[in-house]
Design a protein around this motif. Sequence first.
Motif, PDB file in Angstrom:
ATOM      1  N   ALA A 144    -114.797   5.389 -13.716  1.00 50.33           N
ATOM      2  CA  ALA A 144    -115.386   6.678 -14.070  1.00 50.33           C
ATOM      3  C   ALA A 144    -115.805   6.639 -15.537  1.00 50.33           C
ATOM      4  CB  ALA A 144    -114.375   7.789 -13.827  1.00 50.33           C
ATOM      5  N   MET A 145    -117.088   6.918 -15.790  1.00 47.51           N
ATOM      6  CA  MET A 145    -117.631   6.806 -17.137  1.00 47.51           C
ATOM      7  C   MET A 145    -117.818   8.188 -17.751  1.00 47.51           C
ATOM      8  SD  MET A 145    -120.443   3.813 -16.533  1.00 47.51           S
ATOM      9  CE  MET A 145    -121.044   4.488 -14.985  1.00 47.51           C
ATOM     10  N   PRO A 146    -117.196   8.478 -18.911  1.00 44.48           N
ATOM     11  CA  PRO A 146    -117.426   9.764 -19.578  1.00 44.48           C
ATOM     12  C   PRO A 146    -118.814   9.803 -20.200  1.00 44.48           C
ATOM     13  CG  PRO A 146    -116.009   8.363 -20.912  1.00 44.48           C
ATOM     14  CD  PRO A 146    -116.230   7.630 -19.621  1.00 44.48           C
ATOM     15  N   PRO A 160    -121.981  12.684 -22.044  1.00 44.72           N
ATOM     16  CA  PRO A 160    -122.287  14.055 -22.446  1.00 44.72           C
ATOM     17  C   PRO A 160    -122.600  14.887 -21.201  1.00 44.72           C
ATOM     18  CG  PRO A 160    -123.504  12.475 -23.775  1.00 44.72           C
ATOM     19  CD  PRO A 160    -122.878  11.693 -22.665  1.00 44.72           C
ATOM     20  N   THR A 161    -122.284  16.165 -21.238  1.00 46.81           N
ATOM     21  CA  THR A 161    -122.476  17.024 -20.064  1.00 46.81           C
ATOM     22  C   THR A 161    -123.897  16.886 -19.524  1.00 46.81           C
ATOM     23  OG1 THR A 161    -120.843  18.583 -20.909  1.00 46.81           O
ATOM     24  CG2 THR A 161    -122.346  19.386 -19.215  1.00 46.81           C
ATOM     25  N   PHE A 162    -124.011  16.711 -18.195  1.00 45.78           N
ATOM     26  CA  PHE A 162    -125.313  16.465 -17.574  1.00 45.78           C
ATOM     27  C   PHE A 162    -125.383  17.143 -16.224  1.00 45.78           C
ATOM     28  CE2 PHE A 162    -122.442  13.158 -16.149  1.00 45.78           C
ATOM     29  CZ  PHE A 162    -122.703  13.049 -14.793  1.00 45.78           C
ATOM     30  N   ARG A 163    -126.605  17.350 -15.746  1.00 45.56           N
ATOM     31  CA  ARG A 163    -126.840  17.820 -14.384  1.00 45.56           C
ATOM     32  C   ARG A 163    -127.698  16.851 -13.594  1.00 45.56           C
ATOM     33  NH1 ARG A 163    -129.916  22.018 -13.813  1.00 45.56           N
ATOM     34  NH2 ARG A 163    -129.666  21.700 -11.588  1.00 45.56           N
ATOM     35  N   ALA A 164    -128.185  15.792 -14.246  1.00 42.64           N
ATOM     36  CA  ALA A 164    -128.980  14.773 -13.562  1.00 42.64           C
ATOM     37  C   ALA A 164    -128.769  13.446 -14.268  1.00 42.64           C
ATOM     38  CB  ALA A 164    -130.460  15.152 -13.555  1.00 42.64           C
ATOM     39  N   LEU A 165    -128.908  12.372 -13.518  1.00 40.74           N
ATOM     40  CA  LEU A 165    -128.765  11.017 -14.052  1.00 40.74           C
ATOM     41  C   LEU A 165    -129.969  10.178 -13.660  1.00 40.74           C
ATOM     42  CD1 LEU A 165    -125.037  10.125 -13.225  1.00 40.74           C
ATOM     43  CD2 LEU A 165    -125.997  10.553 -15.493  1.00 40.74           C
ATOM     44  N   ARG A 166    -130.458   9.416 -14.614  1.00 39.49           N
ATOM     45  CA  ARG A 166    -131.469   8.398 -14.308  1.00 39.49           C
ATOM     46  C   ARG A 166    -130.749   7.057 -14.180  1.00 39.49           C
ATOM     47  NH1 ARG A 166    -134.568   9.247 -18.175  1.00 39.49           N
ATOM     48  NH2 ARG A 166    -136.039  10.568 -17.058  1.00 39.49           N
ATOM     49  N   VAL A 219    -124.911   6.744  -6.856  1.00 41.07           N
ATOM     50  CA  VAL A 219    -124.206   7.344  -7.986  1.00 41.07           C
ATOM     51  C   VAL A 219    -123.613   8.680  -7.566  1.00 41.07           C
ATOM     52  CG1 VAL A 219    -125.680   6.237  -9.708  1.00 41.07           C
ATOM     53  CG2 VAL A 219    -126.237   8.539  -8.908  1.00 41.07           C
ATOM     54  N   ARG A 220    -122.580   9.104  -8.289  1.00 41.10           N
ATOM     55  CA  ARG A 220    -121.988  10.416  -8.068  1.00 41.10           C
ATOM     56  C   ARG A 220    -121.475  10.946  -9.399  1.00 41.10           C
ATOM     57  NH1 ARG A 220    -116.435   9.027  -4.672  1.00 41.10           N
ATOM     58  NH2 ARG A 220    -115.455   7.677  -6.212  1.00 41.10           N
ATOM     59  N   ALA A 221    -121.084  12.232  -9.407  1.00 41.96           N
ATOM     60  CA  ALA A 221    -120.707  12.891 -10.657  1.00 41.96           C
ATOM     61  C   ALA A 221    -119.452  13.725 -10.448  1.00 41.96           C
ATOM     62  CB  ALA A 221    -121.853  13.774 -11.147  1.00 41.96           C
ATOM     63  N   PRO A 242    -122.930  21.237 -13.604  1.00 40.59           N
ATOM     64  CA  PRO A 242    -122.783  20.319 -14.739  1.00 40.59           C
ATOM     65  C   PRO A 242    -121.596  19.389 -14.544  1.00 40.59           C
ATOM     66  CG  PRO A 242    -123.113  22.578 -15.501  1.00 40.59           C
ATOM     67  CD  PRO A 242    -122.886  22.659 -14.030  1.00 40.59           C
ATOM     68  N   ALA A 243    -121.718  18.167 -15.038  1.00 44.70           N
ATOM     69  CA  ALA A 243    -120.671  17.159 -14.873  1.00 44.70           C
ATOM     70  C   ALA A 243    -120.470  16.413 -16.184  1.00 44.70           C
ATOM     71  CB  ALA A 243    -121.039  16.192 -13.759  1.00 44.70           C
ATOM     72  N   ARG A 244    -119.326  15.714 -16.278  1.00 42.19           N
ATOM     73  CA  ARG A 244    -118.986  14.968 -17.487  1.00 42.19           C
ATOM     74  C   ARG A 244    -118.616  13.524 -17.195  1.00 42.19           C
ATOM     75  NH1 ARG A 244    -114.485  16.366 -19.427  1.00 42.19           N
ATOM     76  NH2 ARG A 244    -114.890  15.425 -21.476  1.00 42.19           N
ATOM     77  N   PHE A 245    -118.500  13.157 -15.917  1.00 41.29           N
ATOM     78  CA  PHE A 245    -118.153  11.788 -15.554  1.00 41.29           C
ATOM     79  C   PHE A 245    -119.119  11.293 -14.482  1.00 41.29           C
ATOM     80  CE2 PHE A 245    -114.313  13.833 -16.998  1.00 41.29           C
ATOM     81  CZ  PHE A 245    -113.734  12.900 -17.847  1.00 41.29           C
TER      82      PHE A 245
END
Length: 366
Positions: free
Chosen positions: A79-81, A83-89, A106-108, A133-136
Amino acid sequence: MLEPAHRVRAGGLLLAATLWCASLAPAAATPRTLGAAAENQHEAVAVSADGAVRLAADAPPAPPSLGAYRRFGLLISPAMPLPTFRALRVMYGAEVLPGTALLVDVRASADGARWTPWATALASGAEAEFEEPARFAQYRLMLLGGTATPVVRSVGLTPAARPARYTALEDAPAPVAPTFTVRATRQGLVGRRTANGHRITKRDRFVSLPCTCVLSSKGGDEYMVRVTYRGRSAVVPVYDVGPWNTKDNYWDPQEQRRFGDLRQGWPQDHAAFFEGHNGGRDGSGRRVRFPTAIDIGDGVWWDDLGIKGDRAEVEVTFLWMGRDPLEPPPAPPPAPEGQPAAPAEGQPAAPAPAMGRHAPGDAVGA
């Protein structure tokens, strides 16, 4: 290790965006807490000194749900910490030779314990968006091959810009997890491996669902279901994919389903069998000979639920989507001093005594 990279321009504004490039080499094992994913899982893959990931020479055959490949392996990152995000590239470098395949998911998570479903089969450069929003974040690599093997050399995850969402009831209790009645079959297949690398044992306790998006890690319990049959029930993890489909998230609202023309709770294989959906075939073109939207391990089938035969109709509650309906509701917060306590859920409120008429011994709240 994780290394921050650069700043990127998005939407006309300079936004701080951190690119985290995760080493693919194995890391030291860390203790798991209940409900968390198995950390840094390596199953039938080999990681070379330069961090490249390949199928191990002795990798087992792929589960039937993933195709007729003679070798199969997977890797789940720690699990990678972020910055708070709602989408990942997702960006990755890989060599996928003829006769091989690579699935990158991927998952959050907001807290590192409760995870979103996997966003599956992503191309390099694709973006995955999440409801909250997610952090990991974690990524999962599924490698499939025969004589040849795919090779993964790098994986990077970048928080992608999305407008903020605001909800009026952020502190509202979690919703009750949905329950649907579906046809089920007994898993069997003792000695085979599941899609998460688990080897099936006698009287095993897990289920298969028809979407890789809710496949728990080996030994993990990120995605659990409650299965109920004639008053008996059991809570077990999702360890395999099937029985028919691999992309049918039938438990999700219709607008989020892969088969968007089917209502929530109505599996595609059921629609194929009973209504002729997709010409009576599943998502991969196989004719559906009998409807079944969940496979259930033998220990759950025989010992926990007491089912006779190999097919049954059961109720399934999808516990990653909310509160278990069979668990007692949370206790109400203590009332301020001098105030009556709030009634428990489902109980009538105590009537207020009439001014000047309440006498010792009067029944209140009967």
